[in-house]
Scaffold this active site. Structure first.
Site, mmCIF file in Angstrom:
data_model
loop_
_atom_site.group_PDB
_atom_site.id
_atom_site.type_symbol
_atom_site.label_atom_id
_atom_site.label_comp_id
_atom_site.label_asym_id
_atom_site.label_seq_id
_atom_site.Cartn_x
_atom_site.Cartn_y
_atom_site.Cartn_z
ATOM 1 N N SER A 33 0.725 20.955 -6.820
ATOM 2 C CA SER A 33 0.175 19.747 -6.183
ATOM 3 C C SER A 33 -0.735 18.969 -7.130
ATOM 4 O O SER A 33 -1.278 17.934 -6.761
ATOM 5 C CB SER A 33 -0.601 20.127 -4.917
ATOM 6 O OG SER A 33 -1.619 21.055 -5.227
ATOM 7 N N ASN A 120 -8.539 27.879 0.314
ATOM 8 C CA ASN A 120 -8.307 27.305 1.648
ATOM 9 C C ASN A 120 -9.513 26.523 2.158
ATOM 10 O O ASN A 120 -9.367 25.414 2.673
ATOM 11 C CB ASN A 120 -7.941 28.415 2.639
ATOM 12 C CG ASN A 120 -6.639 29.100 2.267
ATOM 13 O OD1 ASN A 120 -5.948 28.655 1.349
ATOM 14 N ND2 ASN A 120 -6.307 30.175 2.952
ATOM 15 N N THR A 165 1.497 -18.559 24.782
ATOM 16 C CA THR A 165 1.938 -17.314 25.419
ATOM 17 C C THR A 165 3.452 -17.377 25.359
ATOM 18 O O THR A 165 4.036 -18.465 25.452
ATOM 19 C CB THR A 165 1.462 -17.193 26.880
ATOM 20 O OG1 THR A 165 1.992 -18.284 27.618
ATOM 21 C CG2 THR A 165 -0.069 -17.217 26.987
ATOM 22 N N HIS A 166 4.083 -16.229 25.159
ATOM 23 C CA HIS A 166 5.543 -16.182 24.967
ATOM 24 C C HIS A 166 5.973 -17.079 23.807
ATOM 25 O O HIS A 166 7.097 -17.572 23.783
ATOM 26 C CB HIS A 166 6.284 -16.592 26.243
ATOM 27 C CG HIS A 166 5.749 -15.936 27.477
ATOM 28 N ND1 HIS A 166 6.157 -14.701 27.910
ATOM 29 C CD2 HIS A 166 4.777 -16.327 28.352
ATOM 30 C CE1 HIS A 166 5.491 -14.366 29.001
ATOM 31 N NE2 HIS A 166 4.639 -15.332 29.288
ATOM 32 N N SER A 287 11.422 -18.289 -5.481
ATOM 33 C CA SER A 287 12.736 -17.670 -5.408
ATOM 34 C C SER A 287 13.389 -17.746 -6.774
ATOM 35 O O SER A 287 13.159 -18.686 -7.530
ATOM 36 C CB SER A 287 13.578 -18.412 -4.376
ATOM 37 O OG SER A 287 14.959 -18.231 -4.644
ATOM 38 N N LYS A 293 11.656 -23.053 -3.084
ATOM 39 C CA LYS A 293 11.028 -22.074 -2.210
ATOM 40 C C LYS A 293 9.599 -21.715 -2.598
ATOM 41 O O LYS A 293 9.255 -21.609 -3.762
ATOM 42 C CB LYS A 293 11.841 -20.764 -2.200
ATOM 43 C CG LYS A 293 13.160 -20.850 -1.496
ATOM 44 C CD LYS A 293 13.051 -21.152 -0.009
ATOM 45 C CE LYS A 293 12.550 -19.989 0.804
ATOM 46 N NZ LYS A 293 13.508 -18.877 0.853
ATOM 47 N N GLU A 300 4.060 -11.046 4.408
ATOM 48 C CA GLU A 300 5.293 -10.310 4.712
ATOM 49 C C GLU A 300 5.190 -8.857 4.263
ATOM 50 O O GLU A 300 5.562 -7.936 4.987
ATOM 51 C CB GLU A 300 6.490 -10.965 4.008
ATOM 52 C CG GLU A 300 6.906 -12.292 4.612
ATOM 53 C CD GLU A 300 7.957 -12.988 3.762
ATOM 54 O OE1 GLU A 300 8.936 -12.332 3.361
ATOM 55 O OE2 GLU A 300 7.794 -14.188 3.485
ATOM 56 N N TYR A 327 -4.503 29.039 7.751
ATOM 57 C CA TYR A 327 -3.952 28.159 6.720
ATOM 58 C C TYR A 327 -2.483 28.454 6.466
ATOM 59 O O TYR A 327 -2.058 29.606 6.422
ATOM 60 C CB TYR A 327 -4.726 28.310 5.400
ATOM 61 C CG TYR A 327 -4.115 27.477 4.278
ATOM 62 C CD1 TYR A 327 -4.457 26.144 4.132
ATOM 63 C CD2 TYR A 327 -3.158 28.013 3.417
ATOM 64 C CE1 TYR A 327 -3.878 25.356 3.140
ATOM 65 C CE2 TYR A 327 -2.575 27.235 2.423
ATOM 66 C CZ TYR A 327 -2.937 25.913 2.288
ATOM 67 O OH TYR A 327 -2.361 25.144 1.317
ATOM 68 N N GLN A 332 -0.490 21.552 2.298
ATOM 69 C CA GLN A 332 -0.543 20.857 1.008
ATOM 70 C C GLN A 332 0.141 19.484 1.118
ATOM 71 O O GLN A 332 -0.157 18.584 0.336
ATOM 72 C CB GLN A 332 0.139 21.708 -0.064
ATOM 73 C CG GLN A 332 0.061 21.116 -1.446
ATOM 74 C CD GLN A 332 0.419 22.123 -2.517
ATOM 75 O OE1 GLN A 332 -0.333 23.052 -2.771
ATOM 76 N NE2 GLN A 332 1.574 21.966 -3.133
ATOM 77 N N LYS A 335 -1.665 15.592 1.693
ATOM 78 C CA LYS A 335 -2.380 14.715 0.761
ATOM 79 C C LYS A 335 -1.671 13.416 0.446
ATOM 80 O O LYS A 335 -2.288 12.350 0.458
ATOM 81 C CB LYS A 335 -2.698 15.481 -0.522
ATOM 82 C CG LYS A 335 -3.819 16.462 -0.284
ATOM 83 C CD LYS A 335 -3.974 17.430 -1.406
ATOM 84 C CE LYS A 335 -4.586 18.705 -0.885
ATOM 85 N NZ LYS A 335 -3.717 19.422 0.104
#
Ligand code: ARG
Length: 471
Positions: A33, A120, A165-166, A287, A293, A300, A327, A332, A335
């Site tokens: 790790s 641990n 609304t909507h 773009s 663009k 996004e 444990y 592990q 993380k």
């Protein structure tokens, strides 16, 4: 050390003496790790030093050993900071890497550091220290974002925009009021993080592998030195549960969900058909094929990263599910989702705070035009008729017919003449035009939580005070 004792130490791994063949190379890579947990090196050293000092105070470690450990850890800190430390996958994780180096630097004292401790309780302590720092940093970034929203709210406290609304035009609101809606969402996110921090801030050390230790340790002293509010009360629980990380990821997923709602609105508002805001070029991209663009990539991407953070929450919940006490190596896997959540939320907050503080321009005319097309003051006309004695349901029906007629003629409600309006209800008089105007509609919603510019200014001032009180 006797001769048979030193023979055991020739071996590479702590546990080699008990094994009859070396660990498979793929297994070594699979179980390591250090590639991702080395980012906790500062916390690991800090917790080790607190542990060593406690051992020395309790007479479990000599003063000379403690001095060696402190000296060795100072060297290791300098090596890591300078990028000179050699991290090794063979040494599995951040804990073994540092302990091995310490032993290489200071000898026996390094080998005594792990007395009364296990990886641990060590790893559980490191994660909690790391997450506590991360929460504090995220709270600052969140406050920056909230401040940017309040500044916008103050500046645009009287700027009318259609409330939806909507996703259909509903009633006029102010842009400032809209911004303060997000302020409230983020204020609750901040509360959730503060609440989560209290449960993160408990000390696992002393739990050792799972059952506690035979040495006369002083857990309270270690907790105090490391700034923990209390010790974890049960050793089995202390080394095994990761609910504190799950809670954090849940708070983070909600926070990202709020960001994502704002992001979605920014994307819509950037559409030229709507055009309520412009986002500065430095937050957009173009773009490769379409020269015209300008894309709202930042909102996004933030919307997309919300899925990623929510995914990390799911990963941690499923990681914990069905793990028997105490444990297990499964843990592990806590993380990478946790660290990526911290990184993603931090970057997103940083960029959104900056974008909202200086990167968006409100297009008041576009919002005004949308209001004029949406019969946004129809409810105001109904309320007007109610004040003139008509029951609300009847007023609703009358105004419905008025809207239909205005729509057929292609005008807004205020584009109808008094005579035309009176054809629907003789209760309507000259004063109706103040009611049908957007400014009148806004000013009328003059109570706490309402959109009247005076209320928005008061809410923004209160928001500023809440921010100051929280920091
Ligand atoms: N790298 C391990 C983890 O992240 C440290 C604890 C290992 N403990 C063990 N008994 N294998 O969980």
């Amino acid at each position: 050390m006797t001769e048979p004792e030193s023979a055991a130490l020739e071996r590479q791994y702590t546990w080699d003496a008990r094994f009859s063949e070396p660990v498979d190379a793929l297994v070594q890579r699979y179980t390591a790790s250090v590639g991702f947990d080395r980012r906790m090196w500062r916390q690991d050293i800090r917790a080790s030093l607190a542990h060593a000092r406690m051992l020395a105070r309790q007479g479990i470690l000599s003063g000379a050993d403690l001095a060696d450990i402190e000296r060795g850890m100072a060297t290791i800190t300098a090596e890591i900071e300078a990028g000179r430390f050699v991290w090794s996958t063979e040494l599995e994780d951040v804990h073994f890497n540092i302990e091995k180096r310490l032993t290489a630097l200071v000898g026996d004292a390094g080998k005594r550091l792990h007395t009364g401790r296990s990886r641990n309780d060590q790893v559980a302590t490191d994660i909690r220290l790391y997450l506590r720092d991360a929460i504090d940093a995220i709270r600052c970034l969140l406050a920056d974002l909230q401040r940017a929203l309040v500044t916008l709210a103050e500046r645009e406290a009287a700027t009318p925009m259609p409330g939806f609304t909507h996703l259909q035009v509903a009633q006029p609101v102010t842009f400032g009021h809209h911004m303060l809606a997000y302020f409230e969402m983020f204020a609750r996110d901040a509360e959730r993080l503060d609440d989560c921090r209290r449960r993160v801030n408990r000390l696992p050390l002393g739990a050792a592998a799972l059952a506690g230790t035979t040495y006369p340790i002083d857990r309270a002293a270690v907790a105090a030195e490391l700034g923990f509010e209390a010790i974890a009360a049960n050793s089995l629980d202390a080394v095994s549960d990761r609910d504190f990380a799950i809670e954090f990821c849940a708070a983070a997923a909600l926070l990202m969900t709020h960001i994502s709602r704002l992001a979605e609105e920014l994307v819509l508002w950037m559409n030229p058909r709507i055009g309520f805001v412009r986002i500065a070029d430095r937050f957009c991209t173009g773009s490769s094929i379409m020269p015209q663009k300008k894309n709202p990539d930042v909102p996004e991407l933030a919307r997309g990263k919300t899925g990623r953070v929510t995914g990390h929450l799911m990963a941690l919940l499923l990681l914990m599910k069905a793990q028997p006490l105490a444990y297990n190596k499964d843990n592990q896997e806590d993380k990478e989702p946790l660290f990526d959540t911290i990184d993603t939320v931090s970057d997103t907050l940083r960029i959104f705070a900056d974008m909202l503080a200086s990167g968006i321009r409100v297009q008041a005319e576009a919002m005004q035009a949308a209001l004029a097309e949406g019969f946004a003051t129809a409810t105001d006309l109904a309320d007007y008729l109610v004040r003139k004695g008509l029951p609300f349901r009847d007023a609703h029906a009358v105004v419905g017919s008025v809207v239909k007629a205005a729509e057929a003629r292609g005008v807004d409600l205020s584009g109808l003449s008094l005579a035309e309006l009176q054809a629907f209800s003789p209760r309507i008089e000259e004063d109706v035009f103040a009611i049908l105007a957007v400014a009148g509609s806004l000013a009328a919603r003059n109570h706490p939580g309402g959109t009247a510019p005076a209320q928005v200014r008061a809410a923004a001032a209160a928001a500023r005070q809440r921010l100051a009180a929280a920091s």
